[in-house]
Enzyme design. Structure first.
Site: not given
Length: 282
Positions: A2-3
């Site tokens: 996840p960014e």
């Protein structure tokens, strides 16, 4: 992994239920995730009230009423879900195997469960007044959604650097929270080659890039992030920004720019796949 938009989406989804609520009980179903839990981890959380839920880079920060901070990182496949009768059933079905529910936190507002099939995520505790010096945060760069992020900031950070523009943006010591997806997307929208030297970025181009990075991140957050494999929002919903990709994972497809007749290519760059249009990203 996840960014920033995915982590911010999770933060926004959980905050209404966590902030102001007291932690009643913590159940650890294993002794570790990526790292062992801190000593007396459950006991140090129980009875504490969550006064704020923040984000720094790709970390979630639950600020507690005893000047501790619960630090959580989702790793590759981690996700939180909030369940409570007052909130209602999930609007979207979940496909997370309950065998991977590793941490269950009972609060006054319901039950917060952390699920992580690959166990690359982690949780730890730190003192609020030492957070800036914590090993996870001491070297982190500017937040791209903060007032400190601008073209002038990028020009200063990249001055004299011979590394590629993409690598410079991915370097968490320069800009905190950016990842492969959103760097590829921002560079395409800004019309900049991921291969060019970061130190050669002009003042005008740096301003365009800063605005574009900010716009892409905000658009992604509004869409709930990108769901490629594991990401879910706190209510179980998928993110939808992947439907707006212009270059990422579009190798061999036509460039999305209407005035461009180029084709998206993929190139290995610093051990990662870079997607870009060599025709319009000069």
């Amino acid at each position: 992994m996840p960014e920033l938009p995915e982590v911010e989406t999770v933060r926004q989804g959980l905050a209404p239920f966590l902030v102001g609520s007291r932690i009643v009980r913590v159940e650890l179903r294993r002794k570790d995730l990526r790292f062992p839990f801190p000593e007396h981890f459950a006991g140090r959380l129980e009875g504490r009230r969550i006064v704020a839920l923040n984000r720094r880079a790709k970390y979630l920060l639950a600020m507690l009423d005893d000047d501790q901070v619960l630090i959580a990182h989702l790793g590759m496949s981690g996700s939180f879900r909030m369940e409570a009768g007052a909130i209602g059933a999930f609007k979207f079905p979940r496909d997370k195997n309950p065998a991977h529910d590793h941490v269950v936190i009972s609060l006054e507002t319901g039950c917060l469960t952390y699920n992580d099939p690959r166990r690359f995520g982690f949780m730890t505790l730190a003192a609020t007044d030492t957070l800036a010096e914590h090993p996870f945060f001491v070297g982190l760069g500017v937040e791209p959604l903060s007032n400190d992020f601008s073209g002038q900031t990028l020009a200063r950070l990249f001055a004299g650097k011979t590394t590629s523009l993409k690598a410079a943006l991915l370097d968490q010591r320069n800009v905190a929270g950016l990842g492969n997806i959103y760097v590829c997307e921002a560079l395409h929208r800004a019309g900049l080659s991921p291969l060019r030297a970061a130190g050669g970025l002009t003042g005008a181009a740096s301003e365009i890039l800063a605005r574009t990075v900010r716009a892409v991140l905000r658009e992604a957050i509004e869409a709930g992030g990108s769901s490629l494999r594991d990401h879910r929002q706190a209510d179980g919903a998928l993110g939808y920004f992947q439907h707006n990709f212009r270059v990422y994972d579009r190798e061999g497809q036509a460039c999305a720019n209407p005035d461009c007749r180029g084709t998206i290519i993929r190139r290995a760059q610093n051990g990662r796949s870079t997607f870009y249009c060599p025709n319009c990203q000069g």
